[in-house]
Enzyme design. Structure first.
Site, PDB file in Angstrom:
ATOM      1  N   HIS A  68      30.308  49.149  40.579  1.00 15.92           N
ATOM      2  CA  HIS A  68      30.039  47.725  40.675  1.00 15.92           C
ATOM      3  C   HIS A  68      30.009  47.307  42.139  1.00 15.92           C
ATOM      4  CE1 HIS A  68      30.149  43.668  38.965  1.00 15.92           C
ATOM      5  NE2 HIS A  68      30.523  43.422  40.200  1.00 15.92           N
ATOM      6  N   TYR A 198      32.028  33.902  41.132  1.00 12.43           N
ATOM      7  CA  TYR A 198      33.000  32.961  41.697  1.00 12.43           C
ATOM      8  C   TYR A 198      32.337  31.587  41.703  1.00 12.43           C
ATOM      9  CZ  TYR A 198      35.461  37.085  43.547  1.00 12.43           C
ATOM     10  OH  TYR A 198      36.134  38.269  43.687  1.00 12.43           O
ATOM     11  N   PRO A 290      45.903  37.437  42.450  1.00 12.76           N
ATOM     12  CA  PRO A 290      44.770  38.227  41.950  1.00 12.76           C
ATOM     13  C   PRO A 290      43.434  37.807  42.543  1.00 12.76           C
ATOM     14  CG  PRO A 290      45.531  36.673  40.278  1.00 12.76           C
ATOM     15  CD  PRO A 290      46.453  36.521  41.452  1.00 12.76           C
ATOM     16  N   LYS A 294      43.595  43.149  44.476  1.00 17.32           N
ATOM     17  CA  LYS A 294      44.122  44.222  45.329  1.00 17.32           C
ATOM     18  C   LYS A 294      45.352  44.931  44.742  1.00 17.32           C
ATOM     19  CE  LYS A 294      41.602  43.468  49.103  1.00 17.32           C
ATOM     20  NZ  LYS A 294      40.452  44.326  49.289  1.00 17.32           N
ATOM     21  N   TYR A 385      36.805  43.109  51.214  1.00 14.26           N
ATOM     22  CA  TYR A 385      36.783  42.881  49.768  1.00 14.26           C
ATOM     23  C   TYR A 385      36.980  44.178  48.998  1.00 14.26           C
ATOM     24  CZ  TYR A 385      34.949  40.919  45.378  1.00 14.26           C
ATOM     25  OH  TYR A 385      34.784  40.493  44.089  1.00 14.26           O
TER      26      TYR A 385
END
Ligand code: APR
Length: 388
Positions: A68, A198, A290, A294, A385
Site C-alpha cells: 500500500h 484523511y 494512532p 506507528k 510517514y
C-alpha cells in the site's frame, strides 16, 4: 529470560531469543484465542517488513499482506493524493492485520519449541534493581506462582505489570493528552477507496484505512469522553458520508460495524526504558497516538534491538548494546512522536472560535496547502510517514 505479554513486541522478542538459544518463557494474561483475534493495528512500515524478513518471520506477510502506498487528503479546499512510494525514500506499507501477524509469530514460536503460558497474569516484577529479578504470577484460578530470570522484558502494554513495578521516581514519564478523541470502528465492509483517506471537515476529522478485502477501519473525531454506545451504525455511516464528502468523491461501501471504541490521542513515553534488570518494549515503553500508525512498528523494531543486545550480553558477556538499548530506542520513539504530533495538528482544527483557534486553523490550512503543492514537503512527509 521472562517475557511479559504476547503482543507483537513479546512474540518477536521470544522468537529471536529462542533462535539464539536463549531460554525464555512468555507469560500472557489473556487466552490464546483472545490474542489471535484482537483486531488492532494493520499498517506495517517497510522497515518492519525488513525486520521480520531478516529473521525469517515474514512468510504470512509475504503471502497475504498487501502493498500500500497512497494516501488521499480531502479538505475544505481540495482533494489530493500522495503516492509515497514515489516520494521520500520510495518505501511502502504492507497492510497485514495485527491478529494475523500475532497468529504467525505465535505459531513459529511454538513450532520452534518455545514456551508460553496463557492466562498467566504478571502481578509484579520483583527485585528488578538486582541481578535476580522474579515475576509474581497469578493463573486464571488465582493460583500464585513465581518465575525467576536473569532479565525480564516488559512487553505487556501500557497497563501491564512492568510499568507498574517501576518505583515512582526511578524513571521519568512524559505524558501528553492531545485533547482530541477518535471513535475507531471496524466495519465488515470492503474498503471504499484504494488509499488511506484523511478527511478534514468542519464537523471534525474522518479517516479510512483498509484492513482486508472484506474489512475496513474508520475513524471519526468525537468529543472527548463520548461513549461509543452513542454511535449506532446509522449515525456512524451518516457522519462518515458527510465528513468524507461521499456526495462529491464517491459513495462509501457500508456494512455492519463489528467493533467500536473511543480512544484519546495521547503520548506517553518512559525514560529510560530500563530499570535494572527490567526492560520496557512496545506499548509498555511508549504510547503513541494512532494518527500515524506507528505503534506496532516501534514495537517490532524495539524487540529486535533488545533481542540482539540480550544475545550479546548473555552469550558473549558483552553488555554494551544492552546499556545502549534505552537511548537507541528513545531516539526512534521521539522521531515517531514528533511526526505523530505533526499529523495531529494537520488533521484537526483547534477547538473553539476564539482568535487563537482561528489563527491556528489558518496555519493548518497553509500547512495542508504546502503539502499539496511542495515536492520538498511531500518528500519529508513520505520519509516520516512510512519510516521508523
Ligand atoms: N501479564 C501478562 N500479560 C499481560 C499483562 C500482565 N500483567 N498485561 C497485559 N498483558 C498482555 C496483553 O494481554 C497483550 O497480549 O500483554 C500483551 C501486550 O500486547 P500489545 O498491547 O499488543 O502491545 P505490544 O506488543 O507492545 O504492541 C504494541 O501494537 O497493536 C499495536 O498499535 C498497537 O502500539 C500497539 C502495538
Amino acid at each position: 529470560m521472562v517475557v511479559l505479554g504476547a503482543g507483537p513486541a513479546g512474540l518477536v522478542l521470544g522468537n529471536l531469543l529462542l533462535r539464539s538459544g536463549i531460554g525464555c518463557v512468555i507469560l500472557e494474561r489473556a487466552t490464546r484465542e483472545h490474542v489471535q483475534t484482537r483486531a488492532r493495528a494493520g499498517f506495517l512500515a517497510a522497515n518492519t517488513a525488513r525486520v521480520l524478513a531478516r529473521n525469517g518471520l515474514d512468510a504470512g506477510l509475504r503471502s497475504r499482506g498487501r502493498e500500500h502506498s497512497v494516501c488521499e487528503f480531502r479538505t475544505e479546499d481540495a482533494r489530493f493524493r500522495l503516492d509515497y512510494s514515489r516520494l521520500g525514500q520510495g518505501e511502502r506499507h504492507t497492510v497485514y492485520p495485527q491478529q494475523e501477524l500475532v497468529t504467525d509469530l505465535l505459531a513459529q514460536y511454538l513450532d520452534a519449541g518455545g514456551q508460553i503460558l496463557f492466562e498467566a497474569e504478571a502481578v509484579a516484577v520483583r527485585d528488578a534493581d538486582g541481578t535476580r529479578p522474579w515475576v509474581e504470577v497469578r493463573d486464571a484460578d488465582g493460583r500464585p506462582s513465581r518465575w525467576d530470570a536473569r532479565y525480564v522484558a516488559g512487553c505487556d502494554g501500557r497497563h501491564g505489570a512492568a510499568r507498574r513495578s517501576i518505583p515512582p521516581g526511578a524513571v521519568r514519564r512524559h505524558h501528553r493528552n492531545h485533547g482530541v478523541s477518535w471513535l475507531g470502528v471496524l466495519a465488515e465492509a470492503p474498503p471504499s477507496l484504494d488509499a488511506v483517506g484523511y478527511a478534514l471537515h468542519p464537523r471534525g476529522f474522518a479517516g479510512h484505512m483498509a484492513r482486508t478485502p472484506e474489512t475496513t477501519r474508520y475513524y471519526l473525531q468525537c468529543a472527548p469522553g463520548t461513549s461509543p454506545d452513542a454511535w449506532p451504525d446509522d449515525r456512524i455511516w451518516d457522519e462518515l458520508t458527510v465528513r468524507m464528502r461521499a456526495a462529491d468523491y464517491g459513495a462509501l461501501r457500508h456494512g455492519p460495524i463489528v467493533q467500536r471504541a473511543v480512544v484519546d490521542l495521547e503520548s506517553d513515553v518512559l525514560e529510560p526504558l530500563r530499570h535494572g534488570s527490567l526492560f520496557l518494549v512496545g506499548d509498555a515503553a511508549s504510547l503513541i497516538s494512532p494518527s500515524a500508525a506507528k505503534g506496532a512498528n516501534l514495537a517490532v523494531l524495539e524487540a529486535e534491538i533488545l533481542a540482539r543486545a540480550l544475545v550479546d550480553d548473555l552469550t558473549k558477556a558483552d553488555p554494551e548494546s544492552l546499556n545502549r538499548y534505552s537511548a537507541q530506542c528513545l531516539a526512534y520513539i521521539w522521531r515517531a512522536q514528533e511526526f505523530s504530533h505533526w499529523m495531529i495538528r494537520l488533521l484537526h482544527r483547534a477547538p473553539g472560535t476564539d482568535d487563537e483557534a482561528l489563527f491556528q486553523d489558518q496555519l493548518r490550512r497553509a500547512r495542508i496547502e504546502s503539502l499539496r503543492t511542495s515536492r520538498t514537503h511531500q518528500d519529508w512527509f513520505a520519509e516520516n510517514y512510512v519510516g521508523v
